[in-house]
Motif scaffolding. Sequence first.
Motif, PDB file in Angstrom:
ATOM      1  N   CYS A   8      44.130  37.387  37.389  1.00  0.00           N
ATOM      2  CA  CYS A   8      43.166  37.689  36.315  1.00  0.00           C
ATOM      3  C   CYS A   8      41.835  38.193  36.868  1.00  0.00           C
ATOM      4  N   CYS A   9      41.340  37.514  37.870  1.00  0.00           N
ATOM      5  CA  CYS A   9      40.069  37.922  38.464  1.00  0.00           C
ATOM      6  C   CYS A   9      40.268  39.239  39.201  1.00  0.00           C
ATOM      7  N   GLY A  10      39.409  40.170  38.901  1.00  0.00           N
ATOM      8  CA  GLY A  10      39.545  41.488  39.515  1.00  0.00           C
ATOM      9  C   GLY A  10      40.537  42.376  38.815  1.00  0.00           C
ATOM     10  N   SER A  11      40.981  41.969  37.626  1.00  0.00           N
ATOM     11  CA  SER A  11      42.002  42.710  36.904  1.00  0.00           C
ATOM     12  C   SER A  11      41.378  43.719  35.940  1.00  0.00           C
ATOM     13  N   ALA A  12      41.677  44.992  36.168  1.00  0.00           N
ATOM     14  CA  ALA A  12      41.214  46.035  35.257  1.00  0.00           C
ATOM     15  C   ALA A  12      41.897  45.902  33.899  1.00  0.00           C
ATOM     16  N   ALA A  13      43.102  45.333  33.868  1.00  0.00           N
ATOM     17  CA  ALA A  13      43.791  45.141  32.595  1.00  0.00           C
ATOM     18  C   ALA A  13      43.084  44.090  31.742  1.00  0.00           C
ATOM     19  N   LYS A  14      42.584  43.038  32.374  1.00  0.00           N
ATOM     20  CA  LYS A  14      41.909  41.965  31.638  1.00  0.00           C
ATOM     21  C   LYS A  14      40.452  42.315  31.338  1.00  0.00           C
ATOM     22  N   HIS A  15      39.788  42.969  32.281  1.00  0.00           N
ATOM     23  CA  HIS A  15      38.372  43.325  32.140  1.00  0.00           C
ATOM     24  C   HIS A  15      38.194  44.803  32.469  1.00  0.00           C
ATOM     25  N   PRO A  16      38.606  45.683  31.566  1.00  0.00           N
ATOM     26  CA  PRO A  16      38.586  47.119  31.860  1.00  0.00           C
ATOM     27  C   PRO A  16      37.186  47.711  32.037  1.00  0.00           C
ATOM     28  N   GLY A  17      36.171  47.056  31.539  1.00  0.00           N
ATOM     29  CA  GLY A  17      34.815  47.591  31.657  1.00  0.00           C
ATOM     30  C   GLY A  17      34.100  47.206  32.931  1.00  0.00           C
ATOM     31  N   VAL A  18      34.775  46.504  33.824  1.00  0.00           N
ATOM     32  CA  VAL A  18      34.147  46.027  35.059  1.00  0.00           C
ATOM     33  C   VAL A  18      34.734  46.778  36.240  1.00  0.00           C
ATOM     34  N   ASP A  19      33.865  47.277  37.104  1.00  0.00           N
ATOM     35  CA  ASP A  19      34.314  47.895  38.358  1.00  0.00           C
ATOM     36  C   ASP A  19      34.420  46.779  39.390  1.00  0.00           C
ATOM     37  N   HIS A  20      35.591  46.200  39.494  1.00  0.00           N
ATOM     38  CA  HIS A  20      35.806  45.029  40.338  1.00  0.00           C
ATOM     39  C   HIS A  20      35.620  45.333  41.821  1.00  0.00           C
ATOM     40  N   THR A  21      36.029  46.492  42.240  1.00  0.00           N
ATOM     41  CA  THR A  21      35.851  46.883  43.642  1.00  0.00           C
ATOM     42  C   THR A  21      34.369  47.007  43.954  1.00  0.00           C
ATOM     43  N   ALA A  22      33.622  47.636  43.072  1.00  0.00           N
ATOM     44  CA  ALA A  22      32.172  47.786  43.275  1.00  0.00           C
ATOM     45  C   ALA A  22      31.481  46.425  43.270  1.00  0.00           C
ATOM     46  N   GLN A  23      31.958  45.505  42.422  1.00  0.00           N
ATOM     47  CA  GLN A  23      31.376  44.169  42.374  1.00  0.00           C
ATOM     48  C   GLN A  23      31.529  43.464  43.723  1.00  0.00           C
ATOM     49  N   LEU A  24      32.731  43.497  44.263  1.00  0.00           N
ATOM     50  CA  LEU A  24      32.986  42.853  45.548  1.00  0.00           C
ATOM     51  C   LEU A  24      32.237  43.564  46.675  1.00  0.00           C
ATOM     52  N   ASP A  25      32.280  44.878  46.685  1.00  0.00           N
ATOM     53  CA  ASP A  25      31.547  45.641  47.704  1.00  0.00           C
ATOM     54  C   ASP A  25      30.056  45.361  47.625  1.00  0.00           C
ATOM     55  N   GLY A  26      29.526  45.248  46.406  1.00  0.00           N
ATOM     56  CA  GLY A  26      28.102  44.965  46.222  1.00  0.00           C
ATOM     57  C   GLY A  26      27.718  43.594  46.744  1.00  0.00           C
ATOM     58  N   LEU A  27      28.563  42.600  46.494  1.00  0.00           N
ATOM     59  CA  LEU A  27      28.302  41.259  47.027  1.00  0.00           C
ATOM     60  C   LEU A  27      28.275  41.273  48.549  1.00  0.00           C
ATOM     61  N   ARG A  28      29.255  41.928  49.128  1.00  0.00           N
ATOM     62  CA  ARG A  28      29.316  41.987  50.593  1.00  0.00           C
ATOM     63  C   ARG A  28      28.110  42.723  51.167  1.00  0.00           C
ATOM     64  N   ALA A  29      27.735  43.833  50.546  1.00  0.00           N
ATOM     65  CA  ALA A  29      26.597  44.610  51.039  1.00  0.00           C
ATOM     66  C   ALA A  29      25.290  43.834  50.907  1.00  0.00           C
ATOM     67  N   ALA A  30      25.140  43.094  49.812  1.00  0.00           N
ATOM     68  CA  ALA A  30      23.897  42.370  49.570  1.00  0.00           C
ATOM     69  C   ALA A  30      23.765  41.126  50.440  1.00  0.00           C
ATOM     70  N   LEU A  31      24.883  40.511  50.811  1.00  0.00           N
ATOM     71  CA  LEU A  31      24.822  39.232  51.518  1.00  0.00           C
ATOM     72  C   LEU A  31      25.122  39.299  53.011  1.00  0.00           C
ATOM     73  N   ALA A  32      25.836  40.317  53.454  1.00  0.00           N
ATOM     74  CA  ALA A  32      26.172  40.421  54.879  1.00  0.00           C
ATOM     75  C   ALA A  32      24.946  40.885  55.659  1.00  0.00           C
ATOM     76  N   PRO A  33      24.778  40.499  56.858  1.00  0.00           N
ATOM     77  CA  PRO A  33      25.610  39.581  57.648  1.00  0.00           C
ATOM     78  C   PRO A  33      25.184  38.127  57.525  1.00  0.00           C
ATOM     79  N   ARG A  34      24.203  37.822  56.679  1.00  0.00           N
ATOM     80  CA  ARG A  34      23.691  36.446  56.561  1.00  0.00           C
ATOM     81  C   ARG A  34      24.722  35.481  55.984  1.00  0.00           C
ATOM     82  N   HIS A  35      25.561  35.999  55.094  1.00  0.00           N
ATOM     83  CA  HIS A  35      26.538  35.151  54.411  1.00  0.00           C
ATOM     84  C   HIS A  35      27.889  35.849  54.398  1.00  0.00           C
ATOM     85  N   ARG A  36      28.940  35.060  54.549  1.00  0.00           N
ATOM     86  CA  ARG A  36      30.290  35.618  54.522  1.00  0.00           C
ATOM     87  C   ARG A  36      30.811  35.623  53.088  1.00  0.00           C
TER      88      ARG A  36
END
Length: 116
Positions: A8-36
């Motif tokens: 369900c999480c990250g599912s375009a079928a369940k949440h079609p209005g969310v760019d799940h890849t961009a969400q994850l990439d954004g978290l990694r970009a904003a928090l790395a390298p301080r946080h994994r």
Amino acid sequence: MTVCRDCCCGSAAKHPGVDHTAQLDGLRAALAPRHRVRTSLCLDVCEQSNVLVVHPARAARRAGARPVWFGLVLAEEIVADVVRWVDAGGPGVAELPATLELSVIPGRAVGSAAIG
């Protein structure tokens, strides 16, 4: 931080209005390298998707802080609030902002109060 990305999480079928890849990439970009930021298979709270868990730093964990589980993490504003809170210290260090209290999943380990 653990980000659920399975049935369900990250599912375009369940949440079609969310760019799940961009969400994850954004978290990694904003928090790395301080946080994994890692992904996990189903965390078994599908009704709350998208789910992420913020883990306390080692010192905070030793002092009694516990992970904080967030659900319905769909809006960019929620992601930005989580990033700011994690950068401020997260569980056991920084007070949980009121804007994020609505996203906390009830019944999961919560260590949001500042220690000390």
